[in-house]
Design a protein around this motif. Sequence first.
Motif, PDB file in Angstrom:
ATOM      1  N   GLY A 314       0.803  -1.211   0.000  1.00 47.42           N
ATOM      2  CA  GLY A 314       0.000   0.000   0.000  1.00 47.42           C
ATOM      3  C   GLY A 314       0.841   1.269   0.000  1.00 47.42           C
ATOM      4  N   ALA A 315       0.316   2.321  -0.627  1.00 43.15           N
ATOM      5  CA  ALA A 315       0.984   3.621  -0.590  1.00 43.15           C
ATOM      6  C   ALA A 315       1.079   4.097   0.855  1.00 43.15           C
ATOM      7  CB  ALA A 315       0.201   4.638  -1.424  1.00 43.15           C
ATOM      8  N   LEU A 316       2.189   4.745   1.198  1.00 47.81           N
ATOM      9  CA  LEU A 316       2.392   5.203   2.567  1.00 47.81           C
ATOM     10  C   LEU A 316       1.629   6.488   2.864  1.00 47.81           C
ATOM     11  CD1 LEU A 316       6.231   4.532   2.965  1.00 47.81           C
ATOM     12  CD2 LEU A 316       4.326   3.112   3.759  1.00 47.81           C
ATOM     13  N   GLY A 317       1.498   7.382   1.885  1.00 51.99           N
ATOM     14  CA  GLY A 317       0.852   8.678   2.098  1.00 51.99           C
ATOM     15  C   GLY A 317      -0.595   8.671   1.646  1.00 51.99           C
ATOM     16  N   ARG A 318      -1.344   9.702   2.072  1.00 57.46           N
ATOM     17  CA  ARG A 318      -2.752   9.803   1.706  1.00 57.46           C
ATOM     18  C   ARG A 318      -3.090  11.135   1.048  1.00 57.46           C
ATOM     19  NH1 ARG A 318      -1.946   5.491   2.021  1.00 57.46           N
ATOM     20  NH2 ARG A 318      -2.860   3.814   3.265  1.00 57.46           N
ATOM     21  N   SER A 319      -2.140  12.041   0.896  1.00 63.00           N
ATOM     22  CA  SER A 319      -2.457  13.306   0.247  1.00 63.00           C
ATOM     23  C   SER A 319      -2.701  13.114  -1.245  1.00 63.00           C
ATOM     24  CB  SER A 319      -1.338  14.326   0.472  1.00 63.00           C
ATOM     25  OG  SER A 319      -0.095  13.820   0.017  1.00 63.00           O
ATOM     26  N   LEU A 320      -1.956  12.210  -1.881  1.00 65.18           N
ATOM     27  CA  LEU A 320      -2.146  11.928  -3.305  1.00 65.18           C
ATOM     28  C   LEU A 320      -2.633  10.512  -3.573  1.00 65.18           C
ATOM     29  CD1 LEU A 320       0.895  13.644  -5.080  1.00 65.18           C
ATOM     30  CD2 LEU A 320      -1.467  14.439  -4.923  1.00 65.18           C
ATOM     31  N   HIS A 321      -2.704   9.680  -2.544  1.00 65.49           N
ATOM     32  CA  HIS A 321      -3.067   8.280  -2.763  1.00 65.49           C
ATOM     33  C   HIS A 321      -4.061   7.814  -1.701  1.00 65.49           C
ATOM     34  CE1 HIS A 321       0.216   8.317  -5.597  1.00 65.49           C
ATOM     35  NE2 HIS A 321       0.995   8.781  -4.650  1.00 65.49           N
ATOM     36  N   ARG A 322      -5.110   7.164  -2.159  1.00 66.58           N
ATOM     37  CA  ARG A 322      -6.134   6.625  -1.264  1.00 66.58           C
ATOM     38  C   ARG A 322      -6.190   5.114  -1.417  1.00 66.58           C
ATOM     39  NH1 ARG A 322      -9.090  11.480  -0.638  1.00 66.58           N
ATOM     40  NH2 ARG A 322      -7.401  13.014  -0.538  1.00 66.58           N
ATOM     41  N   ILE A 323      -6.522   4.464  -0.335  1.00 63.03           N
ATOM     42  CA  ILE A 323      -6.648   3.002  -0.344  1.00 63.03           C
ATOM     43  C   ILE A 323      -8.029   2.619   0.150  1.00 63.03           C
ATOM     44  CG2 ILE A 323      -5.907   0.889   0.828  1.00 63.03           C
ATOM     45  CD1 ILE A 323      -3.056   1.910   0.683  1.00 63.03           C
ATOM     46  N   ARG A 324      -8.690   1.769  -0.616  1.00 64.29           N
ATOM     47  CA  ARG A 324      -9.932   1.142  -0.178  1.00 64.29           C
ATOM     48  C   ARG A 324      -9.592  -0.321   0.101  1.00 64.29           C
ATOM     49  NH1 ARG A 324     -13.924   4.341   1.775  1.00 64.29           N
ATOM     50  NH2 ARG A 324     -13.569   6.394   0.819  1.00 64.29           N
TER      51      ARG A 324
END
Length: 380
Positions: A314-324
């Motif tokens: 999973g991507a570590l950041g959430r400013s440019l990447h979202r995880i469902r």
Amino acid sequence: MEQLTAEFGGAGLAGTGVGPVLEKFDAVSRIVVLRGGGLGDLIFAIPAIAALRTAYPEASITLLGTPVHKALIAATKSPVDEVQVLPFSDGVRPGAENEDELNRFFSDMRARRFDLAVQIHGGGRYSNPFLLRLGARHTVGTRTPDAASLERTVPYVYYQHEPLRALEVAGFAGAFPVDLEARLAPADGVRPLARAADDDGRPLVVMHPGATDPRRRWPAERFAELAVACAADGFQVVVVGDVSERAIADRIVELAASGPVRSLAGQLDMAGLVALLVSAAVVVGNDSGPRHLAQALGVPTVGIFWTGNVINAGALGRSLHRIRASWVTTCPTCGVDVTQVGWTAPRCAHDDSLVAGIEARDVHEDVRSLAATELARPEA
């Protein structure tokens, strides 16, 4: 500290990275990195290779990889100097082994007199003996208890973020982290796609519905529902994939039945895929190579993940990447515990999607949020 030093063959500690950063090796001018697998597998290794590049700036870095890796390195700017395609070898590159081809490969590699060989390909049961046949002066890599030992080894535990695992290995080679996740840029000559005459300036959403393991695939019906919602918002939607994924891409377009939704599955080479991804406002995909590539190129992404894969990829950041994330832990058909992987338990025979329960409306909301953020950025 005494236990740490003993386990690492007497190597002193130089500092702290993801794990311990040990002393650098002397007189390293030729480095070889073993990383087979698919597109995402190489992207996971890029931060470690970048760290090695910084730690040994005068050294050349050769990647032992697969044809898709060779295509990616040609289409992007990366810390890799060259790619040598691996021969077919059990546990390293699946396919029919040819003993003569393997012998020629190892003879050619030993003639290069590598100073440092780095293994970031699984737990080492197959990859460590392969690495040792290269004849490098120093060897570093991961290791399960049943694998051959190298000069410096990091214990391999399956549930660990793959880029961070590779960085831990690089630390054992004396390399401090430069980036925690891959950063790539299009190669010179690879440019964002020109706007089509009929797109009316609509921002682009790229969708990739494929994944090597069918259990990681969000159903085509969900992608189609999302495509319809994005088209209604004024996006143009393009579905991508390789030749084997053309049928599912066509199914999504058919179900969406909307003008701004089309498929380019099976029509793009690696340079074309890079050019398309950097043109996108948002990329939506399963835990698979194109989503990981989009992230490495700095493009906002929404990832659809099974919970175990969030830990590893999973991507570590959430400013440019979202995880469902799907929190399913048992096979929908037989009920077997799917969190037990690899050598701990055999995989059941069922290919039911473990992420089917993720709702399209939630992914749509992430797309809208990220697209608004991206469009607000200067020079987006």
